[in-house]
Design a protein around this motif. Sequence first.
Motif, PDB file in Angstrom:
ATOM      1  N   ASN A 186     -53.181  39.505  -6.242  1.00  0.00           N
ATOM      2  CA  ASN A 186     -54.256  39.521  -5.040  1.00  0.00           C
ATOM      3  C   ASN A 186     -55.507  38.694  -5.622  1.00  0.00           C
ATOM      4  O   ASN A 186     -55.749  38.609  -6.810  1.00  0.00           O
ATOM      5  CB  ASN A 186     -54.868  40.646  -4.517  1.00  0.00           C
ATOM      6  CG  ASN A 186     -53.666  41.821  -4.241  1.00  0.00           C
ATOM      7  OD1 ASN A 186     -52.699  41.440  -3.597  1.00  0.00           O
ATOM      8  ND2 ASN A 186     -53.576  42.844  -4.799  1.00  0.00           N
ATOM      9  N   GLY A 187     -56.289  38.326  -4.635  1.00  0.00           N
ATOM     10  CA  GLY A 187     -57.290  37.339  -4.949  1.00  0.00           C
ATOM     11  C   GLY A 187     -58.546  37.720  -3.860  1.00  0.00           C
ATOM     12  O   GLY A 187     -58.212  38.544  -3.050  1.00  0.00           O
ATOM     13  N   ALA A 188     -59.720  37.412  -4.086  1.00  0.00           N
ATOM     14  CA  ALA A 188     -60.679  37.670  -2.997  1.00  0.00           C
ATOM     15  C   ALA A 188     -61.528  36.277  -2.712  1.00  0.00           C
ATOM     16  O   ALA A 188     -61.530  35.356  -3.591  1.00  0.00           O
ATOM     17  CB  ALA A 188     -61.766  38.727  -3.710  1.00  0.00           C
ATOM     18  N   PHE A 189     -61.987  36.411  -1.589  1.00  0.00           N
ATOM     19  CA  PHE A 189     -62.810  35.154  -1.050  1.00  0.00           C
ATOM     20  C   PHE A 189     -64.152  35.466  -0.510  1.00  0.00           C
ATOM     21  O   PHE A 189     -64.232  36.724  -0.113  1.00  0.00           O
ATOM     22  CB  PHE A 189     -61.987  34.422   0.303  1.00  0.00           C
ATOM     23  CG  PHE A 189     -61.022  33.919  -0.095  1.00  0.00           C
ATOM     24  CD1 PHE A 189     -59.615  33.879   0.729  1.00  0.00           C
ATOM     25  CD2 PHE A 189     -60.466  33.300  -1.374  1.00  0.00           C
ATOM     26  CE1 PHE A 189     -58.617  33.263   0.697  1.00  0.00           C
ATOM     27  CE2 PHE A 189     -59.211  32.873  -1.629  1.00  0.00           C
ATOM     28  CZ  PHE A 189     -58.129  32.735  -0.530  1.00  0.00           C
ATOM     29  N   TYR A 190     -65.064  34.938  -0.908  1.00  0.00           N
ATOM     30  CA  TYR A 190     -66.530  35.164  -0.884  1.00  0.00           C
ATOM     31  C   TYR A 190     -67.270  34.105   0.178  1.00  0.00           C
ATOM     32  O   TYR A 190     -66.872  32.871  -0.228  1.00  0.00           O
ATOM     33  CB  TYR A 190     -67.242  35.295  -1.813  1.00  0.00           C
ATOM     34  CG  TYR A 190     -66.822  36.345  -3.023  1.00  0.00           C
ATOM     35  CD1 TYR A 190     -65.924  35.628  -4.097  1.00  0.00           C
ATOM     36  CD2 TYR A 190     -66.513  37.533  -2.724  1.00  0.00           C
ATOM     37  CE1 TYR A 190     -65.515  36.523  -5.324  1.00  0.00           C
ATOM     38  CE2 TYR A 190     -65.892  38.527  -3.809  1.00  0.00           C
ATOM     39  CZ  TYR A 190     -65.168  37.809  -4.974  1.00  0.00           C
ATOM     40  OH  TYR A 190     -64.790  38.677  -6.043  1.00  0.00           O
ATOM     41  N   MET A 191     -68.215  34.346   0.693  1.00  0.00           N
ATOM     42  CA  MET A 191     -68.837  33.548   1.854  1.00  0.00           C
ATOM     43  C   MET A 191     -70.132  33.935   2.443  1.00  0.00           C
ATOM     44  O   MET A 191     -70.322  35.006   2.382  1.00  0.00           O
ATOM     45  CB  MET A 191     -68.108  32.892   2.777  1.00  0.00           C
ATOM     46  CG  MET A 191     -67.489  33.817   3.751  1.00  0.00           C
ATOM     47  SD  MET A 191     -65.865  33.583   4.667  1.00  0.00           S
ATOM     48  CE  MET A 191     -64.800  34.058   3.141  1.00  0.00           C
ATOM     49  N   VAL A 192     -70.985  33.081   3.037  1.00  0.00           N
ATOM     50  CA  VAL A 192     -71.887  33.761   3.863  1.00  0.00           C
ATOM     51  C   VAL A 192     -71.794  33.240   5.198  1.00  0.00           C
ATOM     52  O   VAL A 192     -71.617  32.013   5.737  1.00  0.00           O
ATOM     53  CB  VAL A 192     -73.508  33.095   3.378  1.00  0.00           C
ATOM     54  CG1 VAL A 192     -74.567  33.424   4.263  1.00  0.00           C
ATOM     55  CG2 VAL A 192     -73.562  33.196   1.879  1.00  0.00           C
ATOM     56  N   ILE A 193     -71.926  34.479   6.094  1.00  0.00           N
ATOM     57  CA  ILE A 193     -71.468  33.925   7.567  1.00  0.00           C
ATOM     58  C   ILE A 193     -72.805  34.378   8.414  1.00  0.00           C
ATOM     59  O   ILE A 193     -73.355  35.615   8.134  1.00  0.00           O
ATOM     60  CB  ILE A 193     -70.532  35.103   8.104  1.00  0.00           C
ATOM     61  CG1 ILE A 193     -69.246  34.967   7.368  1.00  0.00           C
ATOM     62  CG2 ILE A 193     -70.024  34.658   9.269  1.00  0.00           C
ATOM     63  CD1 ILE A 193     -68.135  35.805   7.579  1.00  0.00           C
TER      64      ILE A 193
ATOM     65  N   GLY B 235     -68.856  43.594  -3.129  1.00  0.00           N
ATOM     66  CA  GLY B 235     -69.219  44.134  -1.912  1.00  0.00           C
ATOM     67  C   GLY B 235     -68.304  43.744  -0.967  1.00  0.00           C
ATOM     68  O   GLY B 235     -67.232  43.693  -1.009  1.00  0.00           O
ATOM     69  N   LEU B 236     -68.424  43.376   0.324  1.00  0.00           N
ATOM     70  CA  LEU B 236     -67.435  42.830   1.331  1.00  0.00           C
ATOM     71  C   LEU B 236     -66.926  41.660   0.720  1.00  0.00           C
ATOM     72  O   LEU B 236     -67.396  40.701   0.023  1.00  0.00           O
ATOM     73  CB  LEU B 236     -68.254  42.400   2.745  1.00  0.00           C
ATOM     74  CG  LEU B 236     -68.693  43.640   3.686  1.00  0.00           C
ATOM     75  CD1 LEU B 236     -69.765  42.883   4.476  1.00  0.00           C
ATOM     76  CD2 LEU B 236     -67.657  44.340   4.053  1.00  0.00           C
ATOM     77  N   HIS B 237     -65.598  41.474   1.217  1.00  0.00           N
ATOM     78  CA  HIS B 237     -64.781  40.365   0.455  1.00  0.00           C
ATOM     79  C   HIS B 237     -63.512  40.214   1.414  1.00  0.00           C
ATOM     80  O   HIS B 237     -63.067  41.221   2.198  1.00  0.00           O
ATOM     81  CB  HIS B 237     -64.512  40.134  -0.876  1.00  0.00           C
ATOM     82  CG  HIS B 237     -63.692  41.338  -1.367  1.00  0.00           C
ATOM     83  ND1 HIS B 237     -64.432  42.767  -1.583  1.00  0.00           N
ATOM     84  CD2 HIS B 237     -62.355  41.742  -1.379  1.00  0.00           C
ATOM     85  CE1 HIS B 237     -63.550  43.561  -1.814  1.00  0.00           C
ATOM     86  NE2 HIS B 237     -62.347  43.309  -1.721  1.00  0.00           N
ATOM     87  N   VAL B 238     -62.933  39.003   1.533  1.00  0.00           N
ATOM     88  CA  VAL B 238     -61.601  38.745   1.948  1.00  0.00           C
ATOM     89  C   VAL B 238     -60.673  39.028   0.967  1.00  0.00           C
ATOM     90  O   VAL B 238     -60.784  38.559  -0.139  1.00  0.00           O
ATOM     91  CB  VAL B 238     -61.402  37.145   2.842  1.00  0.00           C
ATOM     92  CG1 VAL B 238     -60.094  37.211   3.061  1.00  0.00           C
ATOM     93  CG2 VAL B 238     -62.440  36.939   3.884  1.00  0.00           C
ATOM     94  N   MET B 239     -59.693  40.198   1.157  1.00  0.00           N
ATOM     95  CA  MET B 239     -58.821  40.194   0.089  1.00  0.00           C
ATOM     96  C   MET B 239     -57.433  39.295   0.473  1.00  0.00           C
ATOM     97  O   MET B 239     -57.159  39.494   1.730  1.00  0.00           O
ATOM     98  CB  MET B 239     -58.499  41.742   0.231  1.00  0.00           C
ATOM     99  CG  MET B 239     -57.481  42.077  -0.964  1.00  0.00           C
ATOM    100  SD  MET B 239     -57.212  43.932  -1.062  1.00  0.00           S
ATOM    101  CE  MET B 239     -55.742  43.959  -2.391  1.00  0.00           C
TER     102      MET B 239
END
Lengths: 214, 145
Positions: free
Chosen positions: B42-49, B106-110
Amino acid sequence: MTESPISEEPAPSRPRFPWQYALVAVPLVIAGLVFWWGYNRAQPHQFSGAVIQSPTAAPDFTLSSDTGPVSLSDYRGKLVALYFGYTFCPDICPTTLQDVADAIEILDDGDATDVQLIFVTVDPARDTAERLGEYVRHFDESFLGVTGTEEEIGSVATLYGIYYRAGEGSEATGYLMEHTATLLVIDREGNLKEVIPFGVDSDGIAADLEYMLR
Amino acid sequence: MRRMSACTSAALLLLLAAGCGDGSDIEVSGAWGRPVPAVAANGAFYMVISNKADTSDQLERVSSAACGAAELHESMMTDGVMSMSPVGAGGIEIRAGSEVVLEAGGLHVMCIDKQVDFVVGETYELTLEFAEAGSVVVDVEIREG
Protein backbone atom coordinates in the motif's frame (compact mmCIF):
# COMPACT_ATOMS: atom_id res chain seq x y z
CA MET A 1 62.77 89.38 16.20
CA THR A 2 59.05 89.51 16.21
CA GLU A 3 57.32 86.29 16.40
CA SER A 4 55.14 85.87 13.40
CA PRO A 5 51.62 85.67 14.45
CA ILE A 6 51.44 81.95 14.42
CA SER A 7 48.04 80.71 15.11
CA GLU A 8 47.73 79.46 18.64
CA GLU A 9 45.47 76.72 17.62
CA PRO A 10 47.03 73.39 17.57
CA ALA A 11 47.46 72.00 14.10
CA PRO A 12 44.13 70.54 13.13
CA SER A 13 44.50 66.84 13.56
CA ARG A 14 43.67 64.91 10.44
CA PRO A 15 40.70 62.63 11.03
CA ARG A 16 42.60 59.49 11.78
CA PHE A 17 41.32 56.37 10.14
CA PRO A 18 40.03 54.60 13.22
CA TRP A 19 42.68 51.89 13.18
CA GLN A 20 42.97 52.31 16.90
CA TYR A 21 39.31 51.49 17.31
CA ALA A 22 39.63 48.48 15.06
CA LEU A 23 42.59 47.33 17.13
CA VAL A 24 40.35 47.21 20.15
CA ALA A 25 37.04 46.26 18.54
CA VAL A 26 38.18 43.34 16.43
CA PRO A 27 39.71 41.32 19.28
CA LEU A 28 36.62 42.07 21.32
CA VAL A 29 34.36 40.79 18.56
CA ILE A 30 36.51 37.71 18.09
CA ALA A 31 36.53 37.08 21.82
CA GLY A 32 32.77 37.51 21.86
CA LEU A 33 32.31 35.02 19.05
CA VAL A 34 34.62 32.46 20.67
CA PHE A 35 32.82 32.82 23.96
CA TRP A 36 29.42 32.46 22.28
CA TRP A 37 30.54 29.36 20.37
CA GLY A 38 32.07 27.80 23.44
CA TYR A 39 29.03 28.61 25.51
CA ASN A 40 26.71 27.06 22.95
CA ARG A 41 28.84 23.96 22.69
CA ALA A 42 28.89 23.63 26.44
CA GLN A 43 25.09 23.71 26.58
CA PRO A 44 23.51 20.31 27.00
CA HIS A 45 22.24 19.07 23.64
CA GLN A 46 18.50 19.50 23.23
CA PHE A 47 17.17 16.06 22.41
CA SER A 48 14.06 15.64 20.30
CA GLY A 49 12.91 12.65 22.29
CA ALA A 50 12.90 11.28 25.81
CA VAL A 51 16.36 10.51 27.12
CA ILE A 52 16.98 7.62 29.46
CA GLN A 53 19.52 9.03 31.85
CA SER A 54 20.71 6.05 33.83
CA PRO A 55 22.42 3.29 31.88
CA THR A 56 19.74 0.80 30.90
CA ALA A 57 21.08 -2.18 29.01
CA ALA A 58 19.01 -2.78 25.88
CA PRO A 59 17.95 -6.43 26.03
CA ASP A 60 19.55 -8.61 23.38
CA PHE A 61 17.43 -10.53 20.91
CA THR A 62 17.87 -12.62 17.79
CA LEU A 63 15.38 -12.48 14.95
CA SER A 64 15.47 -13.51 11.29
CA SER A 65 16.33 -11.38 8.30
CA ASP A 66 16.65 -12.34 4.67
CA THR A 67 20.43 -12.34 5.11
CA GLY A 68 20.46 -14.56 8.18
CA PRO A 69 19.88 -14.22 11.92
CA VAL A 70 20.26 -10.74 13.35
CA SER A 71 21.16 -10.16 16.99
CA LEU A 72 21.23 -6.77 18.62
CA SER A 73 24.61 -7.63 20.14
CA ASP A 74 26.07 -7.97 16.62
CA TYR A 75 25.94 -4.19 16.45
CA ARG A 76 27.60 -3.32 19.76
CA GLY A 77 29.86 -0.36 19.03
CA LYS A 78 27.38 1.22 16.65
CA LEU A 79 24.21 3.16 17.31
CA VAL A 80 21.18 1.01 16.72
CA ALA A 81 17.88 2.58 15.80
CA LEU A 82 15.08 0.12 16.51
CA TYR A 83 11.63 0.56 15.01
CA PHE A 84 8.61 -1.71 15.28
CA GLY A 85 6.24 -1.49 12.32
CA TYR A 86 4.85 -3.46 9.40
CA THR A 87 5.08 -3.27 5.62
CA PHE A 88 1.32 -3.10 5.07
CA CYS A 89 1.41 0.29 6.77
CA PRO A 90 0.87 3.05 4.17
CA ASP A 91 1.62 6.17 6.16
CA ILE A 92 3.50 6.10 9.49
CA CYS A 93 6.11 3.42 8.82
CA PRO A 94 7.30 4.65 5.40
CA THR A 95 7.41 8.19 6.78
CA THR A 96 9.55 7.18 9.74
CA LEU A 97 11.90 5.01 7.71
CA GLN A 98 12.34 7.80 5.19
CA ASP A 99 13.05 10.26 8.00
CA VAL A 100 15.74 7.97 9.42
CA ALA A 101 17.24 7.42 5.95
CA ASP A 102 17.30 11.19 5.41
CA ALA A 103 18.88 11.69 8.84
CA ILE A 104 21.66 9.27 7.98
CA GLU A 105 22.27 11.19 4.74
CA ILE A 106 22.75 14.33 6.81
CA LEU A 107 25.47 12.73 8.94
CA ASP A 108 29.10 12.71 7.87
CA ASP A 109 30.12 9.55 6.04
CA GLY A 110 32.06 8.32 9.05
CA ASP A 111 29.10 8.75 11.33
CA ALA A 112 26.62 7.33 8.83
CA THR A 113 28.27 3.91 8.79
CA ASP A 114 28.00 3.75 12.56
CA VAL A 115 24.20 3.83 12.58
CA GLN A 116 22.25 0.62 12.10
CA LEU A 117 18.50 0.68 11.65
CA ILE A 118 16.63 -2.50 12.52
CA PHE A 119 12.95 -2.70 11.57
CA VAL A 120 11.09 -5.32 13.57
CA THR A 121 7.77 -6.38 12.11
CA VAL A 122 4.72 -6.53 14.35
CA ASP A 123 2.92 -8.38 11.54
CA PRO A 124 4.84 -11.63 11.07
CA ALA A 125 1.79 -13.17 9.38
CA ARG A 126 2.20 -10.93 6.34
CA ASP A 127 5.85 -9.90 6.63
CA THR A 128 8.25 -12.60 5.53
CA ALA A 129 11.98 -12.01 5.89
CA GLU A 130 12.25 -11.56 2.13
CA ARG A 131 9.52 -8.97 1.97
CA LEU A 132 11.03 -7.10 4.92
CA GLY A 133 14.48 -7.07 3.38
CA GLU A 134 13.25 -5.63 0.09
CA TYR A 135 11.05 -3.17 1.92
CA VAL A 136 13.69 -1.65 4.20
CA ARG A 137 16.44 -1.58 1.59
CA HIS A 138 14.27 0.75 -0.51
CA PHE A 139 14.89 3.43 2.11
CA ASP A 140 18.58 2.68 2.70
CA GLU A 141 20.76 -0.21 1.60
CA SER A 142 22.06 -0.68 5.13
CA PHE A 143 18.67 -1.12 6.80
CA LEU A 144 17.73 -4.50 8.24
CA GLY A 145 14.23 -5.91 8.55
CA VAL A 146 13.56 -8.80 10.89
CA THR A 147 10.75 -11.16 11.70
CA GLY A 148 10.14 -14.27 13.75
CA THR A 149 7.31 -16.32 15.18
CA GLU A 150 4.44 -14.53 16.89
CA GLU A 151 5.96 -15.55 20.23
CA GLU A 152 9.44 -14.29 19.38
CA ILE A 153 8.12 -10.93 18.16
CA GLY A 154 5.87 -10.68 21.18
CA SER A 155 8.70 -11.25 23.63
CA VAL A 156 11.03 -8.72 21.96
CA ALA A 157 8.27 -6.12 21.85
CA THR A 158 7.52 -6.72 25.52
CA LEU A 159 11.20 -6.33 26.42
CA TYR A 160 11.12 -2.91 24.75
CA GLY A 161 7.76 -1.84 26.07
CA ILE A 162 6.30 -1.79 22.58
CA TYR A 163 2.57 -2.31 22.35
CA TYR A 164 0.94 -3.69 19.24
CA ARG A 165 -2.41 -5.18 18.34
CA ALA A 166 -4.31 -6.12 15.22
CA GLY A 167 -7.25 -3.81 14.70
CA GLU A 168 -10.13 -3.94 12.31
CA GLY A 169 -9.59 -2.30 8.96
CA SER A 170 -11.97 -2.30 6.07
CA GLU A 171 -12.96 -5.07 3.73
CA ALA A 172 -10.33 -3.91 1.28
CA THR A 173 -7.53 -3.68 3.79
CA GLY A 174 -8.17 -6.55 6.13
CA TYR A 175 -6.66 -6.12 9.60
CA LEU A 176 -4.44 -3.14 10.37
CA MET A 177 -1.86 -3.03 13.14
CA GLU A 178 -1.82 -0.49 15.92
CA HIS A 179 1.65 -0.14 17.36
CA THR A 180 3.85 2.09 19.45
CA ALA A 181 5.43 4.23 16.82
CA THR A 182 8.60 5.32 18.52
CA LEU A 183 12.19 5.11 17.33
CA LEU A 184 14.36 3.57 20.03
CA VAL A 185 18.02 4.56 19.94
CA ILE A 186 20.60 2.30 21.55
CA ASP A 187 24.05 3.74 22.06
CA ARG A 188 27.46 2.25 21.29
CA GLU A 189 27.66 0.70 24.75
CA GLY A 190 24.40 -1.15 24.21
CA ASN A 191 22.30 1.06 26.47
CA LEU A 192 18.85 2.21 25.49
CA LYS A 193 19.45 5.93 25.32
CA GLU A 194 16.56 7.70 23.70
CA VAL A 195 12.97 7.24 22.62
CA ILE A 196 12.12 9.48 19.68
CA PRO A 197 8.38 9.94 19.04
CA PHE A 198 6.76 9.94 15.62
CA GLY A 199 6.88 13.32 13.94
CA VAL A 200 10.47 14.34 14.69
CA ASP A 201 11.93 15.29 11.34
CA SER A 202 15.18 14.11 9.83
CA ASP A 203 17.10 17.17 11.05
CA GLY A 204 16.03 16.46 14.61
CA ILE A 205 16.90 12.78 14.33
CA ALA A 206 20.27 13.55 12.72
CA ALA A 207 21.17 16.02 15.48
CA ASP A 208 20.46 13.44 18.17
CA LEU A 209 22.34 10.67 16.36
CA GLU A 210 25.30 12.92 15.77
CA TYR A 211 25.40 13.91 19.43
CA MET A 212 25.34 10.28 20.52
CA LEU A 213 28.12 9.40 18.10
CA ARG A 214 30.52 11.96 19.54
CA MET B 1 -20.06 50.18 -20.40
CA ARG B 2 -23.76 49.77 -20.50
CA ARG B 3 -25.31 48.81 -17.23
CA MET B 4 -26.75 45.41 -17.30
CA SER B 5 -30.46 45.19 -16.84
CA ALA B 6 -31.74 43.47 -13.78
CA CYS B 7 -32.98 40.67 -15.98
CA THR B 8 -29.57 39.99 -17.43
CA SER B 9 -27.95 40.03 -14.02
CA ALA B 10 -30.52 37.61 -12.69
CA ALA B 11 -29.96 35.34 -15.68
CA LEU B 12 -26.25 35.40 -15.13
CA LEU B 13 -26.66 34.57 -11.47
CA LEU B 14 -28.88 31.64 -12.34
CA LEU B 15 -26.30 30.39 -14.79
CA LEU B 16 -23.61 30.59 -12.12
CA ALA B 17 -25.80 28.78 -9.63
CA ALA B 18 -26.38 26.06 -12.18
CA GLY B 19 -22.64 25.51 -12.12
CA CYS B 20 -22.98 23.84 -8.73
CA GLY B 21 -21.96 20.19 -8.70
CA ASP B 22 -19.14 20.55 -11.16
CA GLY B 23 -16.54 20.60 -8.43
CA SER B 24 -15.55 24.20 -8.98
CA ASP B 25 -16.05 25.07 -5.32
CA ILE B 26 -13.45 22.54 -4.27
CA GLU B 27 -9.79 23.26 -4.69
CA VAL B 28 -7.26 20.50 -4.16
CA SER B 29 -3.63 21.47 -3.93
CA GLY B 30 -0.30 19.82 -3.38
CA ALA B 31 -1.50 16.25 -4.02
CA TRP B 32 1.51 13.98 -3.51
CA GLY B 33 2.54 10.51 -2.49
CA ARG B 34 5.76 9.13 -1.12
CA PRO B 35 7.74 6.63 -3.22
CA VAL B 36 7.16 3.48 -1.19
CA PRO B 37 9.03 0.21 -1.76
CA ALA B 38 7.87 -1.86 -4.73
CA VAL B 39 7.19 -4.74 -2.37
CA ALA B 40 4.92 -2.62 -0.16
CA ALA B 41 1.28 -3.51 -0.65
CA ASN B 42 0.00 0.00 0.00
CA GLY B 43 0.81 3.65 -0.27
CA ALA B 44 -0.64 6.93 0.91
CA PHE B 45 -1.61 10.17 -0.80
CA TYR B 46 -1.65 13.54 0.90
CA MET B 47 -3.13 16.89 -0.14
CA VAL B 48 -4.94 20.03 0.97
CA ILE B 49 -8.63 20.29 0.16
CA SER B 50 -10.27 23.72 0.22
CA ASN B 51 -13.99 24.27 0.20
CA LYS B 52 -14.77 27.64 -1.36
CA ALA B 53 -18.52 27.20 -1.20
CA ASP B 54 -20.71 28.65 1.53
CA THR B 55 -22.05 25.28 2.55
CA SER B 56 -20.04 22.42 3.95
CA ASP B 57 -19.20 19.45 1.82
CA GLN B 58 -18.10 15.88 2.43
CA LEU B 59 -15.41 13.91 0.65
CA GLU B 60 -17.15 10.57 0.47
CA ARG B 61 -15.12 8.36 -1.82
CA VAL B 62 -11.86 8.19 -3.67
CA SER B 63 -10.70 6.00 -6.49
CA SER B 64 -7.66 5.61 -8.70
CA ALA B 65 -6.53 3.24 -11.38
CA ALA B 66 -3.18 3.18 -9.54
CA CYS B 67 -4.81 1.39 -6.60
CA GLY B 68 -6.69 -1.88 -6.30
CA ALA B 69 -8.90 0.03 -3.88
CA ALA B 70 -8.56 3.56 -2.52
CA GLU B 71 -9.98 4.54 0.84
CA LEU B 72 -9.90 7.43 3.25
CA HIS B 73 -8.03 6.60 6.44
CA GLU B 74 -6.87 8.41 9.49
CA SER B 75 -3.75 7.70 11.52
CA MET B 76 -4.17 8.55 15.17
CA MET B 77 -1.73 8.73 18.02
CA THR B 78 -2.97 7.79 21.47
CA ASP B 79 -0.40 7.58 24.27
CA GLY B 80 2.40 6.93 21.81
CA VAL B 81 0.49 4.17 20.06
CA MET B 82 -0.26 4.76 16.40
CA SER B 83 -3.39 3.30 14.98
CA MET B 84 -5.13 3.79 11.70
CA SER B 85 -8.73 3.28 10.78
CA PRO B 86 -10.99 3.85 7.82
CA VAL B 87 -12.87 7.14 7.90
CA GLY B 88 -16.53 6.63 8.77
CA ALA B 89 -19.43 6.43 6.34
CA GLY B 90 -20.00 10.18 6.17
CA GLY B 91 -16.58 10.75 4.73
CA ILE B 92 -14.38 13.72 5.52
CA GLU B 93 -16.25 16.92 6.28
CA ILE B 94 -14.88 20.16 4.89
CA ARG B 95 -16.68 23.15 6.32
CA ALA B 96 -17.68 26.12 4.21
CA GLY B 97 -14.78 28.41 3.48
CA SER B 98 -12.45 26.04 5.26
CA GLU B 99 -9.86 23.46 4.37
CA VAL B 100 -8.79 19.99 5.40
CA VAL B 101 -5.20 18.80 5.29
CA LEU B 102 -4.37 15.20 4.46
CA GLU B 103 -0.84 14.63 5.74
CA ALA B 104 1.54 12.04 7.20
CA GLY B 105 0.38 10.94 10.63
CA GLY B 106 -3.18 12.11 10.00
CA LEU B 107 -5.87 11.85 7.37
CA HIS B 108 -4.73 10.32 4.11
CA VAL B 109 -5.88 8.43 1.07
CA MET B 110 -4.78 4.84 1.50
CA CYS B 111 -3.88 3.38 -1.84
CA ILE B 112 -4.57 -0.29 -1.18
CA ASP B 113 -2.97 -3.03 -3.25
CA LYS B 114 -1.10 -0.58 -5.40
CA GLN B 115 -1.11 -1.47 -9.05
CA VAL B 116 1.95 0.52 -9.98
CA ASP B 117 5.37 1.22 -8.53
CA PHE B 118 5.43 4.63 -6.97
CA VAL B 119 8.40 6.19 -8.71
CA VAL B 120 9.57 9.73 -8.05
CA GLY B 121 8.32 12.00 -10.81
CA GLU B 122 5.34 9.87 -11.85
CA THR B 123 1.82 11.24 -11.52
CA TYR B 124 -1.37 9.28 -11.09
CA GLU B 125 -4.98 10.35 -11.40
CA LEU B 126 -7.10 10.30 -8.31
CA THR B 127 -10.84 10.89 -8.41
CA LEU B 128 -12.43 12.48 -5.35
CA GLU B 129 -16.20 12.25 -4.95
CA PHE B 130 -17.83 15.01 -2.95
CA ALA B 131 -21.41 15.03 -1.71
CA GLU B 132 -22.06 18.54 -3.06
CA ALA B 133 -19.31 19.33 -5.49
CA GLY B 134 -19.41 16.04 -7.29
CA SER B 135 -16.33 14.56 -8.93
CA VAL B 136 -12.96 16.20 -8.78
CA VAL B 137 -9.99 14.64 -10.54
CA VAL B 138 -6.47 15.48 -9.37
CA ASP B 139 -2.99 14.46 -10.40
CA VAL B 140 -1.02 13.00 -7.53
CA GLU B 141 2.71 13.51 -7.87
CA ILE B 142 5.12 10.98 -6.41
CA ARG B 143 7.96 12.79 -4.71
CA GLU B 144 10.33 12.61 -1.78
CA GLY B 145 8.84 14.14 1.39
